[in-house]
Write an enzyme that holds these catalytic residues in place. Structure first.
Site, PDB file in Angstrom:
ATOM      1  N   MET A  96       0.785  -1.231   0.000  1.00  0.00           N
ATOM      2  CA  MET A  96       0.000   0.000   0.000  1.00  0.00           C
ATOM      3  C   MET A  96       0.813   1.275   0.000  1.00  0.00           C
ATOM      4  O   MET A  96       0.273   2.342  -0.094  1.00  0.00           O
ATOM      5  CB  MET A  96      -0.913  -0.003   1.222  1.00  0.00           C
ATOM      6  CG  MET A  96      -2.020  -1.003   1.109  1.00  0.00           C
ATOM      7  SD  MET A  96      -3.576  -0.273   1.510  1.00  0.00           S
ATOM      8  CE  MET A  96      -3.717   0.935   0.245  1.00  0.00           C
ATOM      9  N   LYS A 108       4.910   4.396   7.628  1.00  0.00           N
ATOM     10  CA  LYS A 108       4.299   3.879   6.407  1.00  0.00           C
ATOM     11  C   LYS A 108       3.420   4.975   5.828  1.00  0.00           C
ATOM     12  O   LYS A 108       2.552   5.511   6.511  1.00  0.00           O
ATOM     13  CB  LYS A 108       3.449   2.658   6.749  1.00  0.00           C
ATOM     14  CG  LYS A 108       2.913   1.914   5.557  1.00  0.00           C
ATOM     15  CD  LYS A 108       2.425   0.556   6.024  1.00  0.00           C
ATOM     16  CE  LYS A 108       1.991  -0.320   4.889  1.00  0.00           C
ATOM     17  NZ  LYS A 108       1.691  -1.683   5.350  1.00  0.00           N
ATOM     18  N   ASP A 120      -0.123 -11.339   4.885  1.00  0.00           N
ATOM     19  CA  ASP A 120       1.088 -11.340   4.068  1.00  0.00           C
ATOM     20  C   ASP A 120       2.247 -12.015   4.779  1.00  0.00           C
ATOM     21  O   ASP A 120       3.300 -11.411   4.980  1.00  0.00           O
ATOM     22  CB  ASP A 120       1.420  -9.854   3.771  1.00  0.00           C
ATOM     23  CG  ASP A 120       2.208  -9.683   2.498  1.00  0.00           C
ATOM     24  OD1 ASP A 120       2.704  -8.558   2.291  1.00  0.00           O
ATOM     25  OD2 ASP A 120       2.349 -10.660   1.744  1.00  0.00           O
TER      26      ASP A 120
END
Lengths: 194, 258
Positions: B120, B138, B232
């Site tokens: 993302m 992030k 993930d």
């Protein structure tokens, strides 16, 4: 114009890329980038390496795009991809065996070289062609209403009759056909030009 | 069905679609014997060609592959390449989208260097300007914020990670929005991810491997107990700190967001 030509000639789009139109380049990247990535994965590359391959291929393409004039574009793209793959991963050729076994090697060799046997091309189960179409469909999906898309999908892909779709969606048969052709026409435009 | 598709409202186009539909119906009934309007027949044949291929079915394996995040990264890298330059610059694993430059600030955080690329967005080593504490920041790139779905997904991840408090899971410290940029500040692990470790040092001893996996599993167990799912799981998402401790990081979402 045969089906073969339809898919393999994206001449209008390529022309615009050659003219350095940035929007055309983005469209081009979105349409063909995943195809090259897919080929990379078929060659046995892991996702990160396939991603690098795709970017290297387009880097090369950029330098050579003026050398492409007409003919089977997808075939040309595949040749460039194979060459980039060989040049960079030649040393890792044994990886093809390690990762995918002899199947991966076979896959690499068997991906049809369209310049060679063009007559049997049309009859071959080439998932690349199908993938490109579906990629283009994904790209245009949001331009259509749910009902339009549904009518198109059921008629063109699932081969349902217009009458049956009309009844279940509570619309006329001709509306169903209109939906189908709107999407198909848009699909043709997406593949061919901006 | 016409109303919400303004681009198709021009009369010329409508006539064409009408003509194709009529021809389609005639063909279906076997009534189309003459080819009085060659242009429309020609177009029809072309479009029929697409239908023939599409009816071969969905290339599910192929679609699965092109939906991998690395594919999207590749496309983005290709698309972002500047045409003004004589050579394209490849976006490799070490160099990232030039939307953010080190030294730039996002809210109270100063970006130091990019350290990873998630599905993302990019992760940076960043420093809180007042606390002087370093974090892993992030960042959801601006171009993504055009899609409300992307923002929603990012927010869901923020909420999911915000709930977690366990030594085997990377902690969320802060989250927010500065201008049009969404960010999530996480614990910065001073160490290496297992994928890089394997590449650099080869396979560790059986004992070490068992211990590392055991610790990672503890973290995953905790995540599951909170009703969340790690979307993930892979070696590059398992960090080994200098203190010898394992921490899980990566894409964690609420279980019903699958």
């Amino acid at each position: 114009m045969s089906v073969q030509d339809t898919f393999s000639n994206s001449s209008a789009l390529i022309e615009q890329v050659q003219l350095q139109d940035p929007a055309a380049w983005k469209r081009f990247a979105n349409l063909y980038g995943p195809l090259v990535y897919y080929w990379g994965r078929q060659f046995g590359l892991n996702p990160d390496d396939a991603s690098d391959l795709a970017q290297d291929v387009f880097h090369t393409l950029w330098k050579r795009i003026d050398g492409y004039s007409s003919g089977n574009f997808r075939g040309w793209l595949l040749i460039v991809t194979k060459n980039v793959f060989r040049d960079r991963w030649r040393k890792d050729a044994q990886l093809l065996h390690a990762r995918g076994g002899s199947d991966a090697q076979l896959m690499f060799d068997q991906i049809p070289d369209p310049l060679k046997d063009s007559s049997s091309q049309q009859n071959q189960q080439d998932e690349s062609e199908l993938l490109l179409l579906h990629r283009a469909l994904e790209m245009i999906r949001d331009d259509f209403q749910e009902s339009t898309w549904s009518a198109f999908w059921r008629m063109a892909i699932q081969n349902e009759s217009a009458a049956s779709i009309a009844e279940s969606l509570k619309i006329t048969e001709s509306s169903v056909r209109h939906a189908k052709f709107r999407v198909l026409k848009r699909l043709k435009e997406e593949l061919g030009r901006l | 069905m016409n109303q919400d598709e303004p681009e198709f409202m021009n009369p010329e186009n409508d006539q064409l679609i009408e003509g194709l539909s009529e021809l389609d119906e005639l063909r279906e009934r076997g009534l189309d014997s003459s080819r009085q309007m060659p242009t429309i027949h020609h177009l029809m044949d072309e479009l029929d060609g697409y239908v023939r291929v599409l009816q071969e079915g969905e290339p599910s394996r192929g679609l699965e592959i092109i939906r991998e995040p690395e594919c999207e990264r590749a496309v983005r890298g290709i698309a972002l390449a500047s045409l003004d330059q004589a050579l394209l610059e490849r976006t490799d694993r070490q160099s990232y989208s030039n939307e953010f430059t080190p030294g730039q600030t996002i809210g109270v955080y100063e970006l130091l260097e990019p350290i990873g690329q998630g599905g993302m967005g990019t992760v940076y080593r960043a420093r809180h300007q007042s606390l002087k504490r370093e974090v892993a920041l992030k960042v959801l790139p601006k171009w993504r914020t055009r899609h409300p779905r992307s923002i929603l997904r990012f927010q869901r991840e923020m909420q999911a990670v915000g709930q977690l408090d366990h030594p085997r899971v990377v902690k969320a410290l802060d989250a927010g929005q500065a201008d049009e940029t969404y960010y999530l500040a996480m614990e910065l692990v001073d160490g290496i991810d297992l994928s890089s470790l394997l590449k650099k040092c080869g396979t560790p001893s059986v004992g070490d491997v068992c211990e590392m996996i055991r610790q990672a599993a503890q973290g995953l167990q905790y995540i599951h107990e909170q009703g969340l799912v790690h979307r993930d799981i892979k070696f590059s998402n398992i960090m080994l700190g200098r203190d010898g401790m394992i921490k899980n990081q990566g894409n964690i979402l609420c279980a019903d967001c699958l």
